[in-house]
Design an enzyme around this catalytic site. Structure first.
Site, PDB file in Angstrom:
ATOM      1  N   GLY A  73      33.495  41.135  41.744  1.00  0.00           N
ATOM      2  CA  GLY A  73      33.744  42.364  40.993  1.00  0.00           C
ATOM      3  C   GLY A  73      35.089  42.972  41.331  1.00  0.00           C
ATOM      4  N   SER A 119      42.470  38.988  42.720  1.00  0.00           N
ATOM      5  CA  SER A 119      43.057  37.869  41.960  1.00  0.00           C
ATOM      6  C   SER A 119      42.751  38.012  40.469  1.00  0.00           C
ATOM      7  CB  SER A 119      42.509  36.544  42.484  1.00  0.00           C
ATOM      8  OG  SER A 119      41.104  36.520  42.332  1.00  0.00           O
ATOM      9  N   GLU A 120      41.795  38.882  40.125  1.00  0.00           N
ATOM     10  CA  GLU A 120      41.426  39.042  38.714  1.00  0.00           C
ATOM     11  C   GLU A 120      42.164  40.210  38.037  1.00  0.00           C
ATOM     12  OE1 GLU A 120      37.283  37.281  37.596  1.00  0.00           O
ATOM     13  OE2 GLU A 120      36.962  38.467  39.379  1.00  0.00           O
TER      14      GLU A 120
END
Ligand SMILES: [Zn+2]
Length: 266
Positions: A73, A119-120
């Protein structure tokens, strides 16, 4: 302005920093352009601290409701024209501290923060770039909604008013997490939808209000998916909200400024 030019980008960041600090841009002598002290002052300003606390609070709620697992998340808030505050990588969202958060530019470059940014983040930034109204983005893996995403299904509509009014869901095809291609697939859906199921992965939502509102979309979606599963266990065909009743709900939705591809359809 050409944001790919590093000095132009620094200038854009600097302008945003001063705008957010409610300070006029210094002319002549002053801190170097987009310098570390300016960004540090912005990162440690009371305005940003308030937003950091909001992100930590939402992270805790995601974890408590088992919408995130391990380090999964991530959350981001737009804090300027081309700057976002976001969660770090490799930290449980249930136990973040304000000092763990990161400041990034819209290319995903880390501007400030001791921990490395998620990283997202590219996906969050691609949503914000494509949808100028998106001020906050939440991504998580709530089990029932993710079950629908694994099955490649958008939950059926016209069953519960809460979902009709506050959520407009679509599904994006599977792409490797953290890649620009995943963000591109999702960004292509955010003009008409505020919740995107990510096939074989999870869910991402955006809000034009605030980060809690983006989180509320997750609660509404997850509860809705759970209810559908319960209804499907009962050996009765569910009753459906009628087209006339739906029309009333869509009127409320439009007034709230929430997108929906069904507006204007017969
Ligand atoms: Zn994920």
């Amino acid at each position: 302005m050409d944001a790919s030019n590093p000095s132009r980008r620094r200038e854009m960041v600097r302008k945003t920093v001063y705008k957010r600090l409610n300070k006029p841009l210094p002319t002549g002598a002053g801190p170097a352009r987009g310098s570390k002290p300016e960004i540090e002052a912005f990162f440690n300003s009371p305005q940003i601290h308030g937003l950091k606390l909001q992100i930590c609070d939402i992270g805790r709620r995601l974890w408590q409701r088992t919408y995130v697992d391990g380090n999964g998340g991530n959350i981001a808030i737009r804090v300027g024209k081309d700057i976002a505050l976001c969660t770090p990588t490799l930290v449980s969202k249930g136990f973040m501290k304000p000092e763990d958060l990161c400041l990034v530019d819209f290319k995903g470059n880390q501007l400030f923060g001791a921990k490395r940014r998620t990283s997202e983040i590219l996906m969050h930034l691609q949503i914000m770039k494509r949808q100028p109204r998106a001020v906050a983005v939440v991504h998580c893996h709530p089990p029932h909604a993710t079950g629908f995403a694994v099955a490649g299904m958008v939950p059926p509509t016209c069953l519960i008013p809460e979902f009709e009014v506050f959520v407009s869901a679509a599904i994006a095809p599977y792409r490797t997490p953290g890649t620009p291609e995943l963000g591109r697939q999702i960004a292509g859906l955010v003009d008409k939808h505020n919740v995107i199921l990510m096939a074989n992965h999870g869910v991402v939502s955006w809000s034009h209000n605030n980060v809690e509102d983006a989180y509320f979309k997750m609660e509404i979606l997850e509860s809705y998916c759970r209810t559908i599963l319960v209804a499907s266990q009962l050996s009765r065909t569910p009753n459906i909200i009628s087209p006339a009743q739906l029309k009333d709900l869509l009127k409320i939705k439009k007034n709230l400024g929430i997108p929906d591809p069904r507006y204007g359809r017969k």
